[in-house]
Design an enzyme around this catalytic site. Structure first.
Site, PDB file in Angstrom:
ATOM      1  N   ARG A  51       0.805  -1.227   0.000  1.00  8.96           N
ATOM      2  CA  ARG A  51       0.000   0.000   0.000  1.00  8.96           C
ATOM      3  C   ARG A  51       0.836   1.275   0.000  1.00  8.96           C
ATOM      4  O   ARG A  51       0.489   2.216  -0.706  1.00  8.96           O
ATOM      5  CB  ARG A  51      -1.026  -0.003   1.130  1.00  8.96           C
ATOM      6  CG  ARG A  51      -0.434   0.036   2.507  1.00  8.96           C
ATOM      7  CD  ARG A  51      -1.378  -0.547   3.508  1.00  8.96           C
ATOM      8  NE  ARG A  51      -1.618  -1.948   3.284  1.00  8.96           N
ATOM      9  CZ  ARG A  51      -2.787  -2.471   2.930  1.00  8.96           C
ATOM     10  NH1 ARG A  51      -3.837  -1.731   2.770  1.00  8.96           N
ATOM     11  NH2 ARG A  51      -2.894  -3.776   2.749  1.00  8.96           N
ATOM     12  N   LYS A  80      23.616  -7.349  -4.073  1.00 10.25           N
ATOM     13  CA  LYS A  80      25.038  -7.564  -4.392  1.00 10.25           C
ATOM     14  C   LYS A  80      25.931  -6.908  -3.341  1.00 10.25           C
ATOM     15  O   LYS A  80      27.142  -6.894  -3.474  1.00 10.25           O
ATOM     16  CB  LYS A  80      25.367  -6.964  -5.764  1.00 10.25           C
ATOM     17  CG  LYS A  80      24.607  -7.593  -6.907  1.00 10.25           C
ATOM     18  CD  LYS A  80      24.914  -6.840  -8.193  1.00 10.25           C
ATOM     19  CE  LYS A  80      23.981  -7.252  -9.312  1.00 10.25           C
ATOM     20  NZ  LYS A  80      24.074  -6.358 -10.459  1.00 10.25           N
TER      21      LYS A  80
END
Lengths: 303, 138
Positions: A51, A80
């Site tokens: 939301r 990463k």
């Protein structure tokens, strides 16, 4: 570069200005339909949220702007090992404003310190969620017409509930405010928040009994006991059903009580309450979009 | 017990008893080439017991660390064998990399290159809070 990380970053006057613009957006949506033409909002959501992200994106689209979105931390460069500060610097090259949600508390502050564009905190762990507070404030303003001299009950998870801490902080600046804190012992409001209230001379009471205090309340702010804030599954299962609002519990409530909930709801408000005219939590969702539109305009310095 | 007086250097006096070694470590006095003396549990009229550190050189001290660890300490600057300046500590408004945030949800726990910054939020009770997550510093 102006960012909003904590609701306290906005003065009372600025909040009043944001509310006034939001009211004008509600009254004249066409007037704002092209205010952000050519501007881009980057929604960086490193924690699941539907939301709040949709609200920010709908807000930007309704202002005529566009959206760049990261909605899954696993598919972003954060997986990463990229730092928040590097992410903020990189995204500053692509977008005009950032809305960031992050599971680590303080991540949006780090982003704001390193970005060259405004950053809006869209929720950081159990810490702050200022735009939810703006949604809450507009709803209270629209339902009550004022913020002073209100008795505001907070029920459920007051320990980890970031929306509770932010709203208490915002309402503490108004006169005649009284807080009623309804929770089990394990989920009480943190001591430092209560210390701040005491130092500011703000009246508050703590109780475990929702029914007992119901007749006193002008606002009832319900919260979900959030599983993701617990380290211990057993504690979560034991406490999650602590307080459930039902039509029966509302029989002694004021006729003009305003029931709020930041959503999502699990079972802490019975669906039977939804048809009660005092239930304002879905209006709150819509108000959130208008306040985010207003905040984006303010931070982008669009007239 | 006698420790030779210093001619040009610094005496950190009125250190809370037991805190001398902690201050020695936090101020990185182990890296100095000059003579450094830590005197523990010295009798004191005012404090009962106190620690003293004597440094036989003029160096820049991090007063924030000193003020945080032992706010009643005093720093005496000695030149040509004479006391030329006496500094009293105050609680620092901001601490950087002196204490570390223990909140497992704080961004500093995953991004370890970030400086651990704490602001003084309650002077009376000596409360510092992390600037990122507002957790109390310990």
């Amino acid at each position: 570069m102006r960012s909003v990380i904590d609701i306290k970053d906005l003065s009372i006057k600025e909040i009043e200005e944001i509310i006034a613009v939001a009211e004008d957006i509600i009254a004249n949506p066409q007037k704002y339909a092209h205010k952000c033409d050519g501007k881009k909002l980057a929604t960086l959501f490193f924690e699941p949220s539907t939301r709040t992200r949709l609200s920010f994106e709908a807000a930007m689209y309704e202002l005529g702007g566009n959206v760049l979105s990261v909605s899954d931390a696993n598919t972003s460069s954060a997986s990463k090992g990229e730092s928040v500060s590097d992410t903020a610097k990189v995204v500053s090259c692509y977008a005009d404003i950032i809305a960031m949600r992050h599971p680590k508390e303080g991540a949006p502050l780090v982003a704001a310190t390193n970005a060259s564009i405004p950053v809006i905190n869209a929720g950081d762990g159990g810490h702050n969620h200022p735009t939810q507070t703006l949604a809450d404030l507009l709803t209270i303003h629209r339902e009550k017409g004022h913020f002073d001299n209100l008795t505001v009950g907070f029920c459920g998870d007051l320990k980890f509930g970031r929306t509770v801490h932010s709203l208490i902080s915002a309402l503490s600046r108004y006169s005649g405010i009284k807080f009623v804190l309804i929770s089990p012992d394990e989920l009480k409001l943190p001591g430092y928040v209560k210390t701040n209230l005491s130092e500011m001379g703000i009246e508050f009471v703590e109780t475990k009994d929702l029914v007992e205090v119901m007749p006193d309340l002008d606002i009832l702010y319900m919260t979900r006991v959030q599983g993701e804030r617990f380290f211990n599954e057993e504690d979560y299962l034991r406490l999650k059903d602590s307080y459930i609002l039902t039509p029966e519990k509302l029989t002694t409530a004021k006729y003009d009580l305003c029931i709020l909930h930041p959503l999502p709801r699990v079972n802490e408000i019975s669906v039977a309450v939804d048809d009660d005219p005092r239930a304002c939590y879905f209006k709150q969702v819509l108000n959130g979009k208008y306040m985010r539109m207003s905040l984006i305009l303010k931070l982008l310095e669009v007239d | 017990m006698n420790i030779d007086s210093i001619k040009n250097g610094i005496v950190i006096d009125h250190i809370e008893a037991g805190k001398g070694m902690e201050i020695y470590t936090l101020l990185h006095l182990d890296l100095l080439d000059c003579s450094v003396a830590i005197i523990k549990n010295v009798n004191s009229q005012k404090m009962g017991k106190k620690d003293i550190i004597k440094i036989d050189s003029q160096i820049d001290l991090d007063m924030d660390i000193l003020g945080y660890v032992s706010p009643d300490a005093t720093v005496d600057i000695i030149k040509d064998g004479k006391l030329c300046e006496k500094k009293k500590m105050t609680l620092p408004e901001k601490l950087t990399n002196v204490i570390f945030c223990k909140n497992p949800r704080c961004i500093t726990t995953t991004e370890q290159e970030l400086p651990n910054i704490f602001n003084l939020t309650d002077k009376k009770n000596r409360v510092y809070r992390c600037v990122y997550c507002e957790s109390k510093g310990e």
